[in-house]
Design an enzyme around this catalytic site. Structure first.
Site, PDB file in Angstrom:
ATOM      1  N   ASP A   1      94.208 -32.721  -5.453  1.00 37.25           N
ATOM      2  CA  ASP A   1      96.101 -32.380  -6.131  1.00 37.25           C
ATOM      3  C   ASP A   1      95.505 -31.997  -7.644  1.00 37.25           C
ATOM      4  O   ASP A   1      95.102 -32.288  -8.274  1.00 37.25           O
ATOM      5  CB  ASP A   1      96.402 -33.270  -5.327  1.00 37.25           C
ATOM      6  CG  ASP A   1      97.939 -33.193  -4.963  1.00 37.25           C
ATOM      7  OD1 ASP A   1      98.348 -32.636  -5.825  1.00 37.25           O
ATOM      8  OD2 ASP A   1      97.849 -33.607  -4.043  1.00 37.25           O
ATOM      9  N   ASP A  45      89.247 -29.263 -14.517  1.00 36.17           N
ATOM     10  CA  ASP A  45      88.686 -28.669 -15.704  1.00 36.17           C
ATOM     11  C   ASP A  45      87.084 -29.061 -16.062  1.00 36.17           C
ATOM     12  O   ASP A  45      87.051 -28.708 -17.340  1.00 36.17           O
ATOM     13  CB  ASP A  45      89.966 -29.647 -16.347  1.00 36.17           C
ATOM     14  CG  ASP A  45      91.303 -29.216 -16.497  1.00 36.17           C
ATOM     15  OD1 ASP A  45      91.407 -27.445 -16.597  1.00 36.17           O
ATOM     16  OD2 ASP A  45      92.205 -30.064 -16.388  1.00 36.17           O
ATOM     17  N   HIS A  57     102.545 -34.319  -8.502  1.00 34.57           N
ATOM     18  CA  HIS A  57     102.343 -34.196  -7.524  1.00 34.57           C
ATOM     19  C   HIS A  57     101.344 -35.251  -6.579  1.00 34.57           C
ATOM     20  O   HIS A  57     101.425 -35.665  -5.626  1.00 34.57           O
ATOM     21  CB  HIS A  57     102.097 -32.751  -7.342  1.00 34.57           C
ATOM     22  CG  HIS A  57     101.692 -32.341  -5.439  1.00 34.57           C
ATOM     23  ND1 HIS A  57     100.955 -32.781  -5.032  1.00 34.57           N
ATOM     24  CD2 HIS A  57     102.744 -32.098  -5.056  1.00 34.57           C
ATOM     25  CE1 HIS A  57     101.354 -31.783  -3.755  1.00 34.57           C
ATOM     26  NE2 HIS A  57     102.733 -32.089  -3.599  1.00 34.57           N
ATOM     27  N   TYR A 168      93.466 -24.226  10.137  1.00 35.89           N
ATOM     28  CA  TYR A 168      92.769 -23.839  10.528  1.00 35.89           C
ATOM     29  C   TYR A 168      91.777 -24.947  11.952  1.00 35.89           C
ATOM     30  O   TYR A 168      92.729 -25.861  11.261  1.00 35.89           O
ATOM     31  CB  TYR A 168      90.906 -24.548   9.161  1.00 35.89           C
ATOM     32  CG  TYR A 168      89.671 -24.598   9.234  1.00 35.89           C
ATOM     33  CD1 TYR A 168      89.485 -23.375  10.349  1.00 35.89           C
ATOM     34  CD2 TYR A 168      89.150 -25.203   8.869  1.00 35.89           C
ATOM     35  CE1 TYR A 168      88.101 -22.912  10.891  1.00 35.89           C
ATOM     36  CE2 TYR A 168      87.814 -25.075   9.278  1.00 35.89           C
ATOM     37  CZ  TYR A 168      87.017 -24.055  10.207  1.00 35.89           C
ATOM     38  OH  TYR A 168      85.482 -24.487  10.553  1.00 35.89           O
ATOM     39  N   ASP A 194      98.970 -29.337  14.278  1.00 34.39           N
ATOM     40  CA  ASP A 194      98.418 -31.235  14.966  1.00 34.39           C
ATOM     41  C   ASP A 194      99.408 -32.116  15.414  1.00 34.39           C
ATOM     42  O   ASP A 194      99.224 -33.186  16.339  1.00 34.39           O
ATOM     43  CB  ASP A 194      97.361 -31.106  14.442  1.00 34.39           C
ATOM     44  CG  ASP A 194      95.605 -30.378  14.486  1.00 34.39           C
ATOM     45  OD1 ASP A 194      95.757 -29.710  15.389  1.00 34.39           O
ATOM     46  OD2 ASP A 194      95.103 -29.960  13.418  1.00 34.39           O
ATOM     47  N   SER A 224     103.682 -31.197   1.297  1.00 30.99           N
ATOM     48  CA  SER A 224     103.086 -32.181   1.054  1.00 30.99           C
ATOM     49  C   SER A 224     102.576 -34.126   0.809  1.00 30.99           C
ATOM     50  O   SER A 224     102.489 -34.200   0.719  1.00 30.99           O
ATOM     51  CB  SER A 224     103.562 -31.675  -0.350  1.00 30.99           C
ATOM     52  OG  SER A 224     102.819 -31.168  -0.971  1.00 30.99           O
TER      53      SER A 224
END
Length: 617
Positions: A1, A45, A57, A168, A194, A224
């Site tokens: 994240d 980074d 976030h 997926y 799911d 999220s």
């Protein structure tokens, strides 16, 4: 994240500590391939010491999972403990949305699996349906094979389409609900979901001083926010039954979920098993495994063995009959350049060690050095610039270096700052002095487009559309076929015509044997310029080349732009409206998105009443 605010008042007790790492000493103490990864790693980074990336976030999602509970401060986490340090689920920090770059998601998944994380919470996804990255899929499969559970946000496109990675079948895809159990109006839905969880709105931790509630907390909405609810409940399950298997955890989560069909008549069967029920889930685990006794510490799960059980050499005797050529074309300050080639410390004692060179005295001069190297052994090449600006370009001149193994170039560089490195294994058979044909590899080639087991055949027309919209990244990745020499990567990179090749999954020290077994060591990447269209053009040109360019390549794909999964508009050009972020508009939208009772007069040149995007208001 986006990482985590380690100074947050409500995120102090439950931060993961790498037991094998000495913080801040600039060393990879535990030999896992990462330096100073005391609490995780910033894969975007490239640092272990700066774990706060682009915004709140990640701190918000982490707080939902394991904010310090019962501490008299802020909010409670789903698995946040009882208020004493270390009593909640441990938060391992993996940054994909960095302060400078975005990326490293596949590597982050593998890092978690290697370093003891049993659950991975992922509140991000791709910007368009039916596209994915095989490197990420391989990383998810690796995580699952290690016994972990990968949880993903389903996406916020109000769509039944397949948005990877959340759709997926190797992940737990989570849809978002409001507090009453109704589908959040933005949440994706369908047969690939799911399970569902609350996601509209959710109060949690944000970067200190950036929240609207006591400055340190804020309410966000999105899948999220639903995803970490499920990750946190699964963590409670492992806290109760520390030896519960992946299948036992998921079977109990799905079989005990609350049926919400009556609340969602238009989405029957499209919100997964229903809304996750923490108590019923734990009760199920207790019923299924009544004899299990919690052990003192469940996190992190220790590795089966402390290190590789075999050496890289096929036998205890070395055969040293191959040649590495190091070439250095000096810049305007040759005295700043030095290099060395080092043999892996686990090699048999009778192997030939590497060599070293520099500093130099002559400017703009090519210096070549022939070094004997040993079959099957791993070597590390390192080049250094004492001033820290590499040997190219600008005032430095046009310096460069290269490595050739038996006449085949495997690495080239020059613009590397204080230093650069490249590790390689000398192949078991001598490479020919012309472009290798990778004899041990399967004979299939990529023409006309390469097959992938999950992400499908490359749709270059669709990728061109995505590139025009800025949704294709700046990397091209390829996976060498099993049995192909690692030296082949340099030839493929040259054919792609971007940067030199670099491994997608770095050399992982004590975990490297597992990576080799899973084929992760065969993934490489090259970096093109900053334009989506150039990445597409380079890939298209590579695919159009003859079969010789494709020999030994199993897959090739462009990197895709990813996004976090809080709510955002589904307008196709919204991603280009970056100016909105500068005024905090996304957070403002969590409070209101406008109202027809508010009238705004526009005194200007008039308005096109037929415009497709000016019809509702």
């Amino acid at each position: 994240d986006t990482g985590l605010d380690l100074d947050h008042e409500d995120l102090q007790n439950n931060i993961w500590q790498n037991p094998g790492e000495i913080c801040g000493n600039g060393e990879d103490d535990d030999d896992n391939g990462y330096v100073d990864d005391c609490h995780g790693y910033n894969h975007a980074d490239g640092t272990g010491t700066d774990l706060l990336g682009d915004g709140s976030h990640g701190s918000h999602c982490a707080g939902t999972i394991s904010a310090d509970s019962n501490n008299g401060v802020g909010v409670a986490g789903v698995a946040g403990g009882d208020g004493t340090p270390g009593s909640g689920a441990s938060l391992m920090i993996s940054v994909g949305f960095g302060s400078t770059f975005t990326g490293g998601f596949a590597e982050a998944l593998v890092y978690g699996a290697d370093n003891g994380a049993q659950i991975s919470s992922n509140s991000w996804g791709y910007t368009s349906p039916d596209v994915c990255e095989q490197a990420v899929i391989d990383a998810i499969d690796y995580y699952n094979d290690e016994g972990g559970i990968v949880v993903f946000a389903a996406g916020n496109d109000d769509s039944e389409a397949c948005y990877y990675p959340g759709c997926y079948d190797g992940v737990v895809g989570v849809a978002a609900l409001d507090d009453n159990g109704a589908r959040a109006y933005f949440s994706n839905y369908g047969g690939t979901v799911d399970i569902s969880a609350p996601g509209h709105p959710v109060l949690s931790t944000v970067i200190m001083g950036e929240g609207s509630v006591d400055s340190n907390y804020d309410s966000y909405s999105g899948t999220s926010m639903a995803c970490p609810h499920v990750a946190g409940v699964l963590a409670l399950g492992l806290s109760l039954q520390t030896t519960a298997s992946r299948n036992e955890l998921l079977d109990c989560a799905y079989s005990t979920a609350t049926n919400i069909d009556a609340l969602n008549p238009g989405y029957v069967g499209k919100l997964g098993a229903g809304r996750i029920d923490a108590f019923a889930f734990l009760d199920c685990l207790g019923t299924r495994a009544p004899t299990l006794t919690p052990v003192p510490s469940a996190l992190p799960t220790p590795e089966p063995s402390p290190g590789p059980t075999t050496t890289l050499a096929p036998t205890v005797l070395c055969v040293c009959d191959q040649t590495l050529e190091v070439g250095v074309f000096t810049d305007n300050w040759p005295g700043e350049t030095t290099w060395k080639v080092t043999l892996d410390e686990d090699a048999p004692i009778n192997c030939v060690d590497g060599s070293a060179g520099g500093p130099y005295t002559e400017t703009s001069t090519l210096h070549t050095h022939a070094i004997t190297v040993c079959t099957g052994q791993r070597y590390l090449f390192e080049i250094f610039d004492s001033y820290g600006d590499g040997i190219c370009c600008g005032e430095n001149g046009d310096g460069y270096y290269y490595l050739q193994l038996n006449g085949v170039e495997i690495k080239r560089g020059g613009d590397y700052g204080p230093g650069d490195s490249h590790d390689f294994v000398v192949p078991s058979t001598r490479a020919p002095t012309v472009v290798p044909t990778a004899t041990p590899a399967p004979t299939a080639t990529l023409a006309p487009t390469p097959p992938t087991p999950t992400c499908g055949t490359l749709d270059m027309g669709n990728l061109r559309r995505l590139a025009d919209e800025g949704q294709v990244g700046t990397e091209i990745r390829f996976k060498l076929a099993a049995g192909t020499s690692a030296a082949r990567a340099a030839t493929v990179a040259a054919a792609v015509d971007c940067s030199s090749a670099k491994r997608v999954f770095r050399k992982a020290g004590i975990h490297e044997d597992k990576h080799v077994a899973a084929g992760l060591d065969r993934w490489y990447k090259v970096k093109c310029s900053g334009a989506s269209n150039e990445t597409w053009s380079k890939l298209d040109a590579f695919l159009a080349k003859g079969d010789a360019s494709h020999d030994g390549v199993e897959f090739v794909e462009p990197a895709l732009v990813v996004k976090m999964s809080p709510w955002e508009p589904n307008d196709p050009h919204f991603s280009l409206q970056s100016h909105y972020s500068s005024i905090g508009l996304e957070n403002a939208w969590e409070l209101t998105k406008g109202d027809p009772s508010v009238v705004v007069q526009v005194i200007d040149s008039g308005l096109d009443l037929a415009h497709e995007d000016l019809q509702n208001n």
